[in-house]
Design an enzyme around this catalytic site. Structure first.
Site, short mmCIF file in Angstrom:
data_model
loop_
_atom_site.label_atom_id
_atom_site.label_comp_id
_atom_site.label_asym_id
_atom_site.label_seq_id
_atom_site.Cartn_x
_atom_site.Cartn_y
_atom_site.Cartn_z
N ALA A 57 0.81 -1.23 0.00
CA ALA A 57 0.00 0.00 0.00
C ALA A 57 0.84 1.27 0.00
O ALA A 57 0.30 2.35 0.22
CB ALA A 57 -0.93 0.00 1.21
N ASN A 58 2.13 1.16 -0.26
CA ASN A 58 2.96 2.36 -0.24
C ASN A 58 3.07 3.04 -1.60
O ASN A 58 3.66 4.11 -1.71
CB ASN A 58 4.37 2.01 0.27
CG ASN A 58 5.10 1.05 -0.66
OD1 ASN A 58 4.58 -0.02 -0.95
ND2 ASN A 58 6.28 1.43 -1.13
N GLY A 60 1.25 3.13 -6.00
CA GLY A 60 0.30 2.65 -7.00
C GLY A 60 -1.13 2.55 -6.52
O GLY A 60 -1.61 3.36 -5.73
N ILE A 61 -1.83 1.50 -7.00
CA ILE A 61 -3.24 1.36 -6.66
C ILE A 61 -3.43 0.99 -5.19
O ILE A 61 -4.47 1.28 -4.61
CB ILE A 61 -3.96 0.35 -7.58
CG1 ILE A 61 -3.40 -1.06 -7.42
CG2 ILE A 61 -3.88 0.79 -9.03
CD1 ILE A 61 -4.18 -2.11 -8.21
N SER A 185 -5.59 -10.23 -12.43
CA SER A 185 -5.31 -9.52 -13.67
C SER A 185 -5.98 -10.24 -14.83
O SER A 185 -6.23 -11.44 -14.78
CB SER A 185 -3.80 -9.44 -13.93
OG SER A 185 -3.53 -9.02 -15.26
N TYR A 210 3.94 -14.96 -14.74
CA TYR A 210 2.98 -13.96 -14.27
C TYR A 210 1.54 -14.44 -14.51
O TYR A 210 0.68 -14.33 -13.63
CB TYR A 210 3.21 -12.63 -14.98
CG TYR A 210 2.32 -11.52 -14.49
CD1 TYR A 210 2.47 -10.99 -13.21
CD2 TYR A 210 1.31 -10.99 -15.31
CE1 TYR A 210 1.65 -9.97 -12.75
CE2 TYR A 210 0.50 -9.97 -14.86
CZ TYR A 210 0.67 -9.46 -13.57
OH TYR A 210 -0.16 -8.45 -13.13
#
Length: 329
Positions: A57-58, A60-61, A185, A210
């Protein structure tokens, strides 16, 4: 002045086709940009007295999601690997939201011991957990290994969150109704779970790894929801969109120069972190989803995942394999 006005008029008349093409192209680009921005979460629900934990949470989204949760009055826990950047992000979120109840906790999802340490911290120091958002991830990195020897993308994107979620289930059940939100994703659509070579030791490809990890996210959501029926804990997986964030830091530089040049105009059209966070926020708070679980969302709407993401047998098999890998009974 009259001569100037006539000159402008003549110029416009002589280049009417060019002006029409330019205007149409501009309007088309604006429409495309607006379409790619996607929908926004419209829920005004407050989260006063509730606790939200967000991994990664540091930036981007994840950071935008944390800011939104703080603005709704929640106690927000930023679970991050880089503590210095996490504290900077927390300070900014406190200032922008006016909510001082934003705290930082350490977690490295590439270390099962670090995940267990965070879970123990939560059990000992937090009275409740209303929303768990599994947001952190790594994308298309070289063939690295986690501290426990797992392939990095599968280890961080799936196994770390699998263990964290399971370790926090008692706290989530204690806080019902509660939610688990798993950021997957669209890449899951091309994914396959390589049960016979889960760490891709035989044939490692960045994109294949990924895609496997993002498919694992959706299958985990499906099986977790099944196991949590009737508990009051609901589960959601989602595609946030194509977003300009640090997640692509290993992907873009690995492209040939000509591909990087071709992608530059596209980068101007993709989602901002705020736009990319909207479906995560929607799954975390929207009242209409209170009785839904195990489903997949994109652009703040229900979507059908790929056929392989709906395979119940594969979901159960992946659960058993993951539990074995992380040491869960």
């Amino acid at each position: 002045m009259q001569n100037y006005a006539e000159a402008v008029k003549d110029f416009v008349e002589n280049h009417a086709t060019a002006f029409t093409v330019a205007f149409t192209a501009g309007a088309g680009l604006l429409a495309l940009r607006r379409w790619m921005a996607g929908a926004a979460c419209r829920s005004k629900v407050r989260l006063d007295g509730k606790t939200v934990l967000i991994t990664g949470a540091n930036t981007g989204i994840g950071k935008e999601t944390a800011l939104d949760m703080a603005q709704r009055g929640a106690r927000v826990i930023l679970a991050c690997r880089d503590m210095s950047r996490a504290h900077i992000a927390a300070d900014e979120i406190r200032q922008r939201s006016g909510n001082g109840n934003v705290v930082v906790k350490k977690v490295d999802l590439a270390s099962l011991q670090s995940v267990r340490d965070l879970a123990k911290d939560m059990e000992q120091n937090e009275q409740r957990l209303d929303i768990l958002i599994n947001n952190a991830g790594v994308m298309m990195c070289p063939k690295w290994k986690t501290k426990d020897g797992f392939e990095m993308q599968f280890g961080v994107n799936h196994l770390g969150h699998f263990l964290l979620t399971n370790c926090l289930l008692d706290l989530l059940k204690k806080s019902t109704p509660s939610r688990v939100v798993i950021v997957s994703s669209l890449a899951h659509e091309k994914g396959q779970i390589h049960f016979d070579d889960i760490n891709l030791d035989k044939n490692y490809k960045r994109d294949m790894s990924y895609q496997q990890s993002k498919l694992a996210n959706v299958l985990f959501c499906k099986e977790l929801a099944s196991r949590l029926q009737g508990t009051g804990v609901t589960v959601y997986s989602l595609h946030p969109g194509v977003i300009k964030t640090e997640l692509g830091r290993h992907f873009f530089p690995s492209l040939p120069l000509w591909k990087q040049l071709l992608m530059l105009p596209f980068l101007m059209l993709i989602k901002s972190p705020w736009e990319g966070a909207q479906t995560t926020i929607y799954c975390a708070v929207d009242e209409s989803l209170a009785n839904e679980s195990g489903l997949y969302y994109s652009d703040c709407a229900l979507k059908s995942p790929a056929p392989q993401a709906q395979d119940e047998a594969a979901a159960k098999k992946l659960w058993d394999l993951s539990a074995s890998m992380v040491g869960l009974a």
